[in-house]
Design a protein around this motif. Structure first.
Motif, mmCIF file in Angstrom:
data_model
loop_
_atom_site.group_PDB
_atom_site.id
_atom_site.type_symbol
_atom_site.label_atom_id
_atom_site.label_comp_id
_atom_site.label_asym_id
_atom_site.label_seq_id
_atom_site.Cartn_x
_atom_site.Cartn_y
_atom_site.Cartn_z
ATOM 1 N N UNK A 97 -14.818 113.177 51.903
ATOM 2 C CA UNK A 97 -15.545 112.201 52.705
ATOM 3 C C UNK A 97 -15.990 110.987 51.893
ATOM 4 N N UNK A 98 -15.723 110.987 50.579
ATOM 5 C CA UNK A 98 -16.157 109.846 49.779
ATOM 6 C C UNK A 98 -15.055 108.788 49.690
ATOM 7 N N UNK A 99 -15.404 107.652 49.106
ATOM 8 C CA UNK A 99 -14.494 106.508 49.079
ATOM 9 C C UNK A 99 -13.175 106.773 48.355
ATOM 10 N N UNK A 100 -13.143 107.740 47.450
ATOM 11 C CA UNK A 100 -11.894 108.032 46.741
ATOM 12 C C UNK A 100 -10.828 108.604 47.688
ATOM 13 N N UNK A 138 -12.927 105.704 59.753
ATOM 14 C CA UNK A 138 -13.155 106.878 60.584
ATOM 15 C C UNK A 138 -12.385 108.082 60.067
ATOM 16 N N UNK A 139 -13.002 109.220 60.183
ATOM 17 C CA UNK A 139 -12.369 110.468 59.795
ATOM 18 C C UNK A 139 -12.665 111.550 60.820
ATOM 19 N N UNK A 140 -12.140 112.723 60.596
ATOM 20 C CA UNK A 140 -12.372 113.865 61.479
ATOM 21 C C UNK A 140 -12.940 115.007 60.649
ATOM 22 N N UNK A 141 -13.394 116.038 61.321
ATOM 23 C CA UNK A 141 -13.902 117.214 60.636
ATOM 24 C C UNK A 141 -13.695 118.435 61.508
ATOM 25 N N UNK A 142 -13.743 119.587 60.863
ATOM 26 C CA UNK A 142 -13.695 120.865 61.563
ATOM 27 C C UNK A 142 -14.849 121.717 61.042
ATOM 28 N N UNK A 143 -15.297 122.658 61.860
ATOM 29 C CA UNK A 143 -16.303 123.600 61.395
ATOM 30 C C UNK A 143 -15.624 124.698 60.594
ATOM 31 N N UNK A 191 -16.136 120.415 57.544
ATOM 32 C CA UNK A 191 -15.147 120.150 56.501
ATOM 33 C C UNK A 191 -14.360 118.901 56.897
ATOM 34 N N UNK A 192 -14.303 117.872 56.032
ATOM 35 C CA UNK A 192 -13.560 116.658 56.377
ATOM 36 C C UNK A 192 -12.059 116.909 56.466
ATOM 37 N N UNK A 193 -11.446 116.336 57.481
ATOM 38 C CA UNK A 193 -10.003 116.438 57.718
ATOM 39 C C UNK A 193 -9.458 115.024 57.952
#
Length: 61
Positions: A36-39, A10-15, A25-27
């Motif tokens: 947002x990728x596996x790296x 799980x991740x978060x994002x902001x506009x 934008x992934x945060x």
């Protein structure tokens, strides 16, 4: 669903606005920018951590 909630996927994002277009934008659920990728999987967290980050920092899940 519970099995997925316990995994660190799980991740978060902001506009944000890029060239007049609104985008997500992934945060990290922990701190700062991420991808947002596996790296970038070391910055992901459990569903509970993502929900807590949303409450604490106003990030979207």
């Amino acid at each position: 669903m519970q099995t997925l909630k316990e995994r660190r996927i799980w991740g978060c994002w902001i506009f944000t606005v890029v060239k007049v277009k609104k985008t997500k934008k992934p945060i990290s659920v922990h701190v700062g920018e991420t991808g947002a990728d596996e790296s970038h999987s070391c910055t992901w967290g459990t569903y509970k951590e993502a929900a807590e980050a949303k409450e604490k920092y106003g990030k979207e899940q």
